[in-house]
Design a protein around this motif. Structure first.
Motif, PDB file in Angstrom:
ATOM      1  N   GLU A   1       0.841  -1.197   0.000  1.00 32.33           N
ATOM      2  CA  GLU A   1       0.000   0.000   0.000  1.00 32.33           C
ATOM      3  C   GLU A   1       0.879   1.250   0.000  1.00 32.33           C
ATOM      4  OE1 GLU A   1      -2.725   1.933  -0.516  1.00 32.33           O
ATOM      5  OE2 GLU A   1      -3.942   0.616   0.774  1.00 32.33           O
TER       6      GLU A   1
ATOM      7  N   ILE B   1      -6.984   5.853   2.140  1.00 32.23           N
ATOM      8  CA  ILE B   1      -5.893   6.517   2.844  1.00 32.23           C
ATOM      9  C   ILE B   1      -5.861   7.996   2.466  1.00 32.23           C
ATOM     10  CG2 ILE B   1      -4.492   4.435   3.018  1.00 32.23           C
ATOM     11  CD1 ILE B   1      -2.917   5.372   0.590  1.00 32.23           C
TER      12      ILE B   1
ATOM     13  N   TYR C   1     -11.677   6.996   8.501  1.00 31.23           N
ATOM     14  CA  TYR C   1     -10.762   7.785   7.672  1.00 31.23           C
ATOM     15  C   TYR C   1     -10.869   9.264   8.026  1.00 31.23           C
ATOM     16  CZ  TYR C   1      -9.092  10.546   3.770  1.00 31.23           C
ATOM     17  OH  TYR C   1      -8.459  11.509   3.021  1.00 31.23           O
TER      18      TYR C   1
END
Length: 435
Positions: free
Chosen positions: A176, A301, A378
């Motif tokens: 990632e 993200i 998030y």
């Protein structure tokens, strides 16, 4: 495709002119800053309320309205809905005739246009009494302020982020994205593209989205446009942005524009042809739906960093609630707005259909599915990067956003130079800002 966008832009400009002619000078009752307004629960009132959506959202609204009418039996709410384009066509017709609904689900891109033409009620006198502000953070309430006046309140929020595809990353054997600068992100995309052997790409050219340009400007303490419509950038700054990804386009790091044209209206990400996508965080459910049953999760993200410690991100309203300046029942309308935004009943029934609830009380009552919980987590994780929302979009912002996207596509095709693209955007901006 481009001609359709230009036709839409022309319609938007014409609609703006119609609204300017329709603008009224004063707010409705209760907006003069006098005594604190209160609602008389014994007064029989009928309110008209409109929203955009589909049958699923209509059913949810009907359930919420039923709960509202239980609590306030003397208020009758008549609701109606349309698809998004038709919804705003009807509002523009009503605005010209002076007959907007009492309460309206509202879109951020139209807020300045309607507010500056005096079509929306000043909600200031109702905040803190009829409309409970305790469950709403200051940076949430500030979103609905135009020219120092609150004319709408967000029902829900979203933030800019980066979705990633864990299945593709596993296939490529690449970890990632660990965060870092825009240059680091470009390097990571190249690693993914190279490792896939041409099967898919690390991402899409990030300079095609005006939001990524805005993110970089905010890190420098600037906004795309000021409250009075002045751009926060010059030609040199825009050129620097578009040139920053030139090697990604030229070296085949990002998905080619021709491939994007072939899969349109879907994107490279929701057809599993790119491993990342910078976008609003509420796009996740759509991505999962398009990717199909093989996908049950996505990565989410924070976007790349331009300057460490900068408050470059912000919460944007998925939608807002507003009241007509000409409503005959402002206190009852404000009571309905409070219920739609703050009530536990609203949070439980709507869930995340309108986005992640902006109100703490509504959010606490909402039953979040795994993806919605991921989005909530998030937004909590980027708290240190969240700054105040920028000024409400200028009238004509949608036209400029489309132009920016078109030019990004042409840069990806290689049919325009960066210098020409900059000149074209500034020409379009001059028209929009001076119409």
């Amino acid at each position: 495709m481009f001609s359709k966008k230009r036709a839409f832009a022309a319609v938007a400009v014409a609609a703006g002119a119609a609204l300017a002619l329709a603008g009224c000078s004063g707010g409705g009752a209760g907006s003069d800053g006098g005594s604190t307004p209160t609602f008389n629960p014994d007064e029989k009132v009928t309110l008209n309320m409109s929203f955009w959506g589909n049958d699923v959202r209509a059913d949810l609204y009907n359930k919420v309205i039923a709960e509202f009418e239980k609590k306030y039996p003397n208020i009758t709410v008549n609701s109606s809905f349309l698809a998004f384009p038709e919804y705003w066509e009807k509002r523009q017709t009503e605005a010209a005739g002076g007959g907007l609904p009492d309460v309206m689900q509202f879109d951020y891109s139209y807020l300045r246009q309607y507010s500056q033409n005096g079509l929306l009620l000043d909600l200031g006198p109702y905040l803190g009494n009829i409309i409970d502000t305790k469950p709403l953070a200051d940076n949430i309430l500030s979103i609905g302020v135009v020219d120092d006046t609150t004319t709408a309140i967000p029902t829900s929020t979203n933030a800019w982020g980066m979705y990633t595809n864990p299945k593709l990353l596993e296939q490529a054997g690449v970890d990632e994205f660990a965060g870092g600068s825009w240059s680091d992100y470009s390097d990571w995309m190249k690693e993914v593209t190279d490792a896939s052997g041409g099967a898919f790409y690390g991402g899409t050219d990030y300079t095609g989205r005006i939001q990524n340009f805005e993110l970089q400007l905010r890190s420098e303490g600037k906004d795309l446009f000021s409250e009075d419509g002045k751009p926060g950038f010059d030609k040199a700054r825009l050129k620097k942005f578009w040139e920053s990804s030139a090697s990604n386009r030229e070296d085949g790091v990002v998905i080619p524009q021709q491939k994007l044209e072939e899969i349109s209206p879907k994107s490279g990400f929701d057809t599993a042809q790119t491993a990342s996508e910078l976008t609003w965080d509420n796009f996740g459910s759509g991505y999962l739906g398009n990717l199909g049953a093989d996908y049950t999760e996505l990565g989410l993200i924070a976007p790349p960093v331009t300057k460490e410690g900068a408050k470059d991100l912000y919460l944007k309203p998925s939608m807002l609630e507003a009241i007509s300046a000409k409503t005959k029942h402002p206190e009852a309308a404000a009571t309905l707005v409070d219920f739609l935004i703050n009530s536990p009943e609203s949070g439980e029934i709507f869930g995340t259909n309108r986005g992640l609830p902006a109100s703490e009380t509504a959010l606490a009552a909402a039953k979040l599915d795994p993806l919605s919980q991921q989005i909530a987590d998030y937004e909590a994780s980027i708290k240190d990067r969240l700054g105040d929302a920028p000024p409400v979009p200028i009238v004509g912002y949608g036209t400029l956003e489309n132009k920016f996207l078109e030019l990004g596509q042409e840069l990806n095709f290689g049919t325009v130079t960066v210098d020409d693209a900059v000149d074209q955007f500034f020409s379009e901006m001059d028209v929009v800002l001076n119409q």
